[in-house]
Design a protein around this motif. Structure first.
Motif, PDB file in Angstrom:
ATOM      1  N   LYS A 127       0.790  -1.189  -0.064  1.00 58.51           N
ATOM      2  CA  LYS A 127      -0.037   0.066   0.038  1.00 58.51           C
ATOM      3  C   LYS A 127       0.919   1.251  -0.116  1.00 58.51           C
ATOM      4  O   LYS A 127       0.545   2.243  -0.517  1.00 58.51           O
ATOM      5  CB  LYS A 127      -0.906  -0.148   1.056  1.00 58.51           C
ATOM      6  N   GLY A 128       1.957   1.213   0.653  1.00 55.73           N
ATOM      7  CA  GLY A 128       2.992   2.508   0.930  1.00 55.73           C
ATOM      8  C   GLY A 128       3.301   2.805  -0.440  1.00 55.73           C
ATOM      9  O   GLY A 128       3.223   3.872  -1.047  1.00 55.73           O
ATOM     10  N   GLN A 129       3.985   1.693  -1.169  1.00 55.94           N
ATOM     11  CA  GLN A 129       4.399   2.043  -2.579  1.00 55.94           C
ATOM     12  C   GLN A 129       3.461   2.617  -3.644  1.00 55.94           C
ATOM     13  O   GLN A 129       3.489   3.523  -4.387  1.00 55.94           O
ATOM     14  CB  GLN A 129       5.094   1.080  -3.215  1.00 55.94           C
ATOM     15  N   LEU A 130       2.280   1.987  -3.566  1.00 56.91           N
ATOM     16  CA  LEU A 130       0.987   2.277  -4.404  1.00 56.91           C
ATOM     17  C   LEU A 130       0.422   3.934  -3.939  1.00 56.91           C
ATOM     18  O   LEU A 130       0.551   4.685  -4.957  1.00 56.91           O
ATOM     19  CB  LEU A 130      -0.260   1.520  -4.065  1.00 56.91           C
ATOM     20  N   ASN A 131       0.570   4.366  -2.855  1.00 51.67           N
ATOM     21  CA  ASN A 131       0.093   5.429  -2.168  1.00 51.67           C
ATOM     22  C   ASN A 131       1.191   6.617  -2.895  1.00 51.67           C
ATOM     23  O   ASN A 131       0.661   7.608  -3.157  1.00 51.67           O
ATOM     24  CB  ASN A 131       0.001   5.524  -0.903  1.00 51.67           C
ATOM     25  N   ILE A 132       2.415   6.349  -2.756  1.00 51.84           N
ATOM     26  CA  ILE A 132       3.293   7.087  -3.580  1.00 51.84           C
ATOM     27  C   ILE A 132       3.068   7.341  -4.902  1.00 51.84           C
ATOM     28  O   ILE A 132       3.066   8.472  -5.460  1.00 51.84           O
ATOM     29  CB  ILE A 132       4.860   6.494  -3.163  1.00 51.84           C
TER      30      ILE A 132
END
Length: 169
Positions: A127-132
């Protein structure tokens, strides 16, 4: 003019048969590729067919010498001429999210020179990479240009049996 009998006529017949076989193979391969793309479109609930897919991943050696890579698929085939390797230039500490932000801004931050855009942008990470990726595309006014997903490996310690695919929202 073509030969009607003899050795040359046999050569022409063999050439015609080979051409027909090759055409049938190409048609079958293209049908399989189209099936893969249609299946992916359906699974990810995408509006458009993912003809161009760009995948990003970060890497480093014990927190140093950070790099990222982009691999590209067009019509379900690898397109090595579009592969890119990015040396991380602006991030000095180990920070995967900052690496991804830098690389995506370098890939998509050139306005019209950033084209062609992918139909599907895949980032390695949860999710973190996606949010970036979503934040960068929003910042660059590319939010509706293509779909974005994040892919994370299963965590067997948590009892997960499958890798995970994340979509915005």
């Amino acid at each position: 003019i073509q030969p009607k009998r003899g050795e040359k006529a046999q050569l022409v017949a063999v050439a015609n048969q080979n051409a027909e076989n090759e055409l049938n193979n190409l048609i079958a391969a293209r049908s399989t590729e189209m099936g893969l793309l249609l299946g992916l479109q359906k699974k990810l609930k995408m509006e458009r067919l993912p003809e161009r897919i760009e995948c990003f991943d970060n890497s480093n050696i014990s927190g140093t010498q950070a790099v990222a890579a982009m691999v590209v698929f067009e019509n379900a085939r690898v397109k090595k001429s579009s592969y890119r390797k990015y040396r991380i230039k602006t991030v000095t500490e180990h920070d995967d999210y900052a690496y991804m932000e830098e690389v995506l801004k370098r890939r998509f931050g050139k306005g019209e020179d950033s084209k062609p855009y992918p139909d599907l942008l895949m980032v390695d990470g949860g999710k973190g990479q996606l949010n970036i990726a979503v934040a960068v595309t929003d910042e660059l006014n590319l939010a509706q240009k293509f779909d974005i997903i994040g892919i994370a490996k299963k965590d067997e310690k948590k009892g997960e049996t499958r890798d995970k695919i994340f979509k915005p929202g």
